[in-house]
Design a protein around this motif. Structure first.
Motif, short mmCIF file in Angstrom:
data_model
loop_
_atom_site.label_atom_id
_atom_site.label_comp_id
_atom_site.label_asym_id
_atom_site.label_seq_id
_atom_site.Cartn_x
_atom_site.Cartn_y
_atom_site.Cartn_z
N ALA A 98 2.89 -0.75 -13.83
CA ALA A 98 3.28 -0.61 -15.24
C ALA A 98 4.14 0.64 -15.41
N GLU A 99 4.97 0.62 -16.45
CA GLU A 99 5.84 1.76 -16.72
C GLU A 99 5.01 3.03 -16.85
N GLY A 100 5.53 4.09 -16.29
CA GLY A 100 4.83 5.38 -16.33
C GLY A 100 3.94 5.62 -15.12
N THR A 101 3.60 4.55 -14.40
CA THR A 101 2.76 4.70 -13.20
C THR A 101 3.38 3.99 -11.99
N ARG A 102 4.62 3.59 -12.11
CA ARG A 102 5.23 2.82 -11.03
C ARG A 102 5.31 3.61 -9.72
N SER A 103 5.65 4.86 -9.80
CA SER A 103 5.79 5.66 -8.58
C SER A 103 4.44 5.78 -7.87
N ILE A 104 3.42 6.20 -8.59
CA ILE A 104 2.10 6.33 -7.98
C ILE A 104 1.57 4.96 -7.56
N GLY A 105 1.87 3.94 -8.35
CA GLY A 105 1.44 2.58 -8.01
C GLY A 105 2.08 2.07 -6.74
N LEU A 106 3.38 2.31 -6.59
CA LEU A 106 4.06 1.91 -5.36
C LEU A 106 3.47 2.66 -4.16
N GLY A 107 3.19 3.95 -4.36
CA GLY A 107 2.54 4.73 -3.30
C GLY A 107 1.17 4.17 -2.96
N MET A 108 0.43 3.75 -3.99
CA MET A 108 -0.90 3.16 -3.76
C MET A 108 -0.78 1.88 -2.94
N TRP A 109 0.18 1.03 -3.29
CA TRP A 109 0.35 -0.23 -2.55
C TRP A 109 0.74 0.03 -1.10
N MET A 110 1.62 0.99 -0.87
CA MET A 110 1.97 1.32 0.51
C MET A 110 0.74 1.84 1.26
N ALA A 111 -0.07 2.67 0.61
CA ALA A 111 -1.28 3.20 1.23
C ALA A 111 -2.28 2.09 1.53
N ILE A 112 -2.38 1.12 0.64
CA ILE A 112 -3.29 -0.01 0.86
C ILE A 112 -2.83 -0.82 2.08
N ILE A 113 -1.53 -1.04 2.19
CA ILE A 113 -0.99 -1.74 3.36
C ILE A 113 -1.29 -0.95 4.63
N MET A 114 -1.10 0.34 4.57
CA MET A 114 -1.36 1.21 5.72
C MET A 114 -2.84 1.17 6.10
N TRP A 115 -3.72 1.25 5.09
CA TRP A 115 -5.17 1.18 5.35
C TRP A 115 -5.52 -0.15 6.02
N PHE A 116 -4.95 -1.25 5.49
CA PHE A 116 -5.19 -2.57 6.08
C PHE A 116 -4.75 -2.58 7.54
N ASN A 117 -3.57 -2.05 7.81
CA ASN A 117 -3.07 -2.00 9.18
C ASN A 117 -4.03 -1.23 10.09
N VAL A 118 -4.56 -0.12 9.60
CA VAL A 118 -5.49 0.69 10.41
C VAL A 118 -6.72 -0.12 10.77
N TRP A 119 -7.36 -0.71 9.76
CA TRP A 119 -8.66 -1.35 9.98
C TRP A 119 -8.56 -2.74 10.60
N PHE A 120 -7.50 -3.49 10.30
CA PHE A 120 -7.46 -4.90 10.70
C PHE A 120 -6.40 -5.23 11.75
N VAL A 121 -5.56 -4.27 12.10
CA VAL A 121 -4.58 -4.52 13.16
C VAL A 121 -4.65 -3.43 14.24
N ILE A 122 -4.47 -2.18 13.85
CA ILE A 122 -4.42 -1.10 14.84
C ILE A 122 -5.76 -0.95 15.56
N TRP A 123 -6.84 -0.80 14.82
CA TRP A 123 -8.14 -0.57 15.47
C TRP A 123 -8.58 -1.75 16.34
N PRO A 124 -8.53 -3.00 15.87
CA PRO A 124 -8.92 -4.11 16.76
C PRO A 124 -8.08 -4.16 18.04
N ASN A 125 -6.79 -3.88 17.93
CA ASN A 125 -5.94 -3.90 19.12
C ASN A 125 -6.16 -2.68 20.01
#
Length: 195
Positions: free
Chosen positions: A118-145
């Protein structure tokens, strides 16, 4: 002082004691100090984030590029002792960063706006989504491999190089994402160029 610094546990405890002393000095003995959940969440978020991104960058700037130059007889020390311990802190740094970030956004009342960009939180929101993708990669791709590559779980010998490569590529993806993610997080809180 040696007893404190020779033990990681004692060093960390002393660090938190020192934080309390600094707070007491800054607030004249805790006069008028109110517990602010949002501030506490932000402190935990930054502390965990430093652990997570610090280890991500250690893997990508130090360990991975150095491995080819390490003599073969010394590589087991990395794979059996250093990497598993570093990966433990890496995973849990990611988890605590994500959870404290969601707690922070909730405590400040912008979690839904940020996640929906939403307007006014787009920057932090985009950062949150990138962090969520990164967290997912850590737990469900990087660590299992990494478990396969390091021999923590049983796998065919042929699977180990493929797993190591996949873990490395997703770790590099996280390194790539960490740069704009950190920009979004900082700009969202400090008036940087955002949208």
């Amino acid at each position: 002082m040696g007893k404190i610094l020779e033990s990681l546990q004692n060093t960390v405890i002393a660090g938190f004691v020192l934080v309390v002393v600094v707070i007491a000095l800054m607030t004249k003995g805790f006069a008028g100090v109110d517990f602010d959940p949002a501030f506490f969440a932000r402190y935990i978020h930054v502390l965990a984030g430093v652990m997570w991104i610090g280890l991500l960058w250690y893997f990508n700037f130090v360990q991975i590029p150095t491995m080819p130059s390490i003599p073969d007889e010394q590589k087991p020390a990395i794979g059996k002792h250093i990497a598993p311990k570093a990966l433990w802190w890496f995973r849990w740094g990611a988890m605590f960063t994500l959870l404290s970030g969601l707690w922070l956004a909730s405590a400040n009342g912008y979690i839904v706006d940020a996640l929906t960009l939403a307007e006014g939180t787009r920057s932090i929101g985009l950062g949150m989504w990138m962090a969520i993708i990164m967290w997912f990669n850590v737990w469900f791709v990087i660590w299992p491999n990494q478990k396969i590559a390091l021999g923590i779980v049983e796998a065919d010998a042929d699977a180990k190089p493929a797993a190591a490569r996949k873990a490395m590529l997703f770790s590099r993806t996280n390194t790539l994402l960490s740069i704009p993610m950190l920009y979004c997080m900082v700009s969202g809180q400090n008036g940087g160029a955002g949208w």
